[in-house]
Design an enzyme around this catalytic site. Sequence first.
Site, PDB file in Angstrom:
ATOM      1  CD1 TRP A 119      -3.265  -1.516   0.457  1.00 49.33           C
ATOM      2  CD2 TRP A 119      -3.911   0.411   1.252  1.00 49.33           C
ATOM      3  NE1 TRP A 119      -4.118  -1.520   0.720  1.00 49.33           N
ATOM      4  CE2 TRP A 119      -4.566  -0.544   0.558  1.00 49.33           C
ATOM      5  CE3 TRP A 119      -3.684   1.890   0.810  1.00 49.33           C
ATOM      6  CZ2 TRP A 119      -5.780   0.729   0.860  1.00 49.33           C
ATOM      7  CZ3 TRP A 119      -4.792   2.790   0.802  1.00 49.33           C
ATOM      8  CH2 TRP A 119      -6.035   1.877   0.523  1.00 49.33           C
TER       9      TRP A 119
ATOM     10  CB  SER B  71       0.725  -1.224   7.478  1.00 50.82           C
ATOM     11  OG  SER B  71       0.906  -0.216   6.270  1.00 50.82           O
TER      12      SER B  71
ATOM     13  CD  GLU C 249      -2.667  -7.543   5.349  1.00 47.65           C
ATOM     14  OE1 GLU C 249      -2.285  -6.052   4.701  1.00 47.65           O
ATOM     15  OE2 GLU C 249      -3.783  -7.602   5.712  1.00 47.65           O
TER      16      GLU C 249
ATOM     17  CB  VAL D 146      -0.932   3.804   7.641  1.00 45.51           C
ATOM     18  CG1 VAL D 146      -2.460   3.990   8.014  1.00 45.51           C
ATOM     19  CG2 VAL D 146      -0.346   2.143   8.186  1.00 45.51           C
ATOM     20  CB  ILE D 147      -2.195   7.792   4.260  1.00 44.11           C
ATOM     21  CG1 ILE D 147      -0.976   7.771   3.493  1.00 44.11           C
ATOM     22  CG2 ILE D 147      -2.562   9.477   3.948  1.00 44.11           C
ATOM     23  CD1 ILE D 147      -0.235   8.178   1.627  1.00 44.11           C
TER      24      ILE D 147
ATOM     25  CD  GLU E 116     -14.510  10.124   2.536  1.00 43.66           C
ATOM     26  OE1 GLU E 116     -14.182  10.486   1.158  1.00 43.66           O
ATOM     27  OE2 GLU E 116     -15.033   8.901   2.371  1.00 43.66           O
TER      28      GLU E 116
ATOM     29  CG  HIS F 235      -9.935   1.221   7.763  1.00 41.99           C
ATOM     30  ND1 HIS F 235      -9.158   0.831   6.631  1.00 41.99           N
ATOM     31  CD2 HIS F 235      -9.802  -0.535   8.641  1.00 41.99           C
ATOM     32  CE1 HIS F 235      -8.961  -0.709   6.965  1.00 41.99           C
ATOM     33  NE2 HIS F 235      -8.514  -1.280   7.705  1.00 41.99           N
TER      34      HIS F 235
ATOM     35  NE  ARG G 294       7.113  13.418   9.778  1.00 45.40           N
ATOM     36  CZ  ARG G 294       6.527  14.396   9.043  1.00 45.40           C
ATOM     37  NH1 ARG G 294       6.003  14.202   7.892  1.00 45.40           N
ATOM     38  NH2 ARG G 294       6.066  15.477   9.837  1.00 45.40           N
TER      39      ARG G 294
HETATM   40  N1  LIG Z   1      -5.434   2.197   4.037  1.00 43.47           N
HETATM   41  C1  LIG Z   1      -4.864   1.424   3.821  1.00 43.47           C
HETATM   42  C2  LIG Z   1      -3.820   0.488   4.237  1.00 43.47           C
HETATM   43  N2  LIG Z   1      -4.794  -0.480   4.259  1.00 43.47           N
HETATM   44  C3  LIG Z   1      -4.666  -1.770   4.218  1.00 43.47           C
HETATM   45  C4  LIG Z   1      -4.484  -2.613   5.409  1.00 43.47           C
HETATM   46  O1  LIG Z   1      -3.036  -2.695   5.385  1.00 43.47           O
HETATM   47  C5  LIG Z   1      -4.817  -3.958   4.694  1.00 43.47           C
HETATM   48  O2  LIG Z   1      -4.221  -4.099   3.718  1.00 43.47           O
HETATM   49  C6  LIG Z   1      -6.716  -3.939   5.212  1.00 43.47           C
HETATM   50  O3  LIG Z   1      -7.252  -4.030   5.974  1.00 43.47           O
HETATM   51  C7  LIG Z   1      -6.136  -6.044   5.151  1.00 43.47           C
HETATM   52  O4  LIG Z   1      -6.221  -6.742   5.723  1.00 43.47           O
HETATM   53  N3  LIG Z   1      -3.265  -0.296   4.219  1.00 43.47           N
HETATM   54  C8  LIG Z   1      -1.478   0.834   4.105  1.00 43.47           C
HETATM   55  O5  LIG Z   1      -0.108   0.229   4.338  1.00 43.47           O
HETATM   56  N4  LIG Z   1      -1.354   1.857   4.338  1.00 43.47           N
HETATM   57  C9  LIG Z   1      -2.805   2.292   3.835  1.00 43.47           C
HETATM   58  O6  LIG Z   1      -2.807   3.381   4.295  1.00 43.47           O
HETATM   59  C1  LIG Z   2      -5.787   4.345   6.369  1.00 37.92           C
HETATM   60  C2  LIG Z   2      -6.707   3.179   5.172  1.00 37.92           C
HETATM   61  O1  LIG Z   2      -6.722   2.640   5.263  1.00 37.92           O
HETATM   62  C3  LIG Z   2      -7.450   5.077   4.806  1.00 37.92           C
HETATM   63  O2  LIG Z   2      -7.030   4.721   3.128  1.00 37.92           O
HETATM   64  C4  LIG Z   2      -8.808   3.886   4.056  1.00 37.92           C
HETATM   65  O3  LIG Z   2      -9.669   5.438   3.809  1.00 37.92           O
HETATM   66  P1  LIG Z   2     -10.974   5.353   4.481  1.00 37.92           P
HETATM   67  O4  LIG Z   2     -11.019   5.641   5.531  1.00 37.92           O
HETATM   68  O5  LIG Z   2     -11.345   6.526   3.299  1.00 37.92           O
HETATM   69  O6  LIG Z   2     -12.142   4.316   4.495  1.00 37.92           O
END
Ligand SMILES: Nc1c(NC[C@H](O)[C@H](O)[C@H](O)CO)[nH]c(=O)[nH]c1=O
Ligand SMILES: CC(=O)[C@@H](O)COP(=O)(O)O
Length: 164
Positions: free
Chosen positions: A31, A65, A67, A90-91, A94, A97, A136
């Site tokens: 991701w 992340s 995983e 991880v960003i 909305e 999550h 970063r």
């Molecule tokens: N939104 C981001 C994710 N989402 C995916 C999760 O990490 C995971 O793969 C999914 O929930 C299935 O288990 N991952 C990131 O690394 N960064 C994000 O911004």
């Molecule tokens: C951190 C995340 O999983 C994020 O990118 C998912 O976006 P949303 O919170 O808008 O579903």
Amino acid sequence: MATQLKNLSDFSATEIPSAAAYRFGIVVAEWNAEITNALYQGAYQSLVNNGAQPQNIYNYTVPGSFELTSGADLLLKNINLDAVICLGCVIQGETKHFDFICDAVANGLTNVAIKYSKPVIFGVLTTDNQQQAIDRAGGKHGNKGDEAAITAIKMAHLAKSIKT
Ligand SMILES: Nc1c(NC[C@H](O)[C@H](O)[C@H](O)CO)[nH]c(=O)[nH]c1=O
Ligand SMILES: CC(=O)[C@@H](O)COP(=O)(O)O
């Protein structure tokens, strides 16, 4: 902000032990690949610049992340390593999550480190937006991959010094 007072890539070479004797795993989340690839390049180069042998660096990718915990566990279960570096980005979106992933990864990696009594390095950016991540991952605030690699070297050295 603490990072704004510190460059993640500023290290004194005299403070860093040689990595030549150690074996490292690097687990990279796919991701935000443009960010995590930059983190990986920083981490890998920092390991090599401090003496790590390329053949002693074991690289794997996981989907996200969340995983990274499973990835670190699989590496330490199956490969004799001195430290595992986990890289992700991880960003905030909305929803909540973001919070659940960040908490799960931080706690999960801590638990893996304790389970195997091996250093597992939290090289995960947790940012409000893309620009903070870019800053970063080789930008104006350095590269968290560099920081994670140096941390791995120092912890591997600490572990060796305590055991002997
Ligand atoms: N939104 C981001 C994710 N989402 C995916 C999760 O990490 C995971 O793969 C999914 O929930 C299935 O288990 N991952 C990131 O690394 N960064 C994000 O911004
Ligand atoms: C951190 C995340 O999983 C994020 O990118 C998912 O976006 P949303 O919170 O808008 O579903």
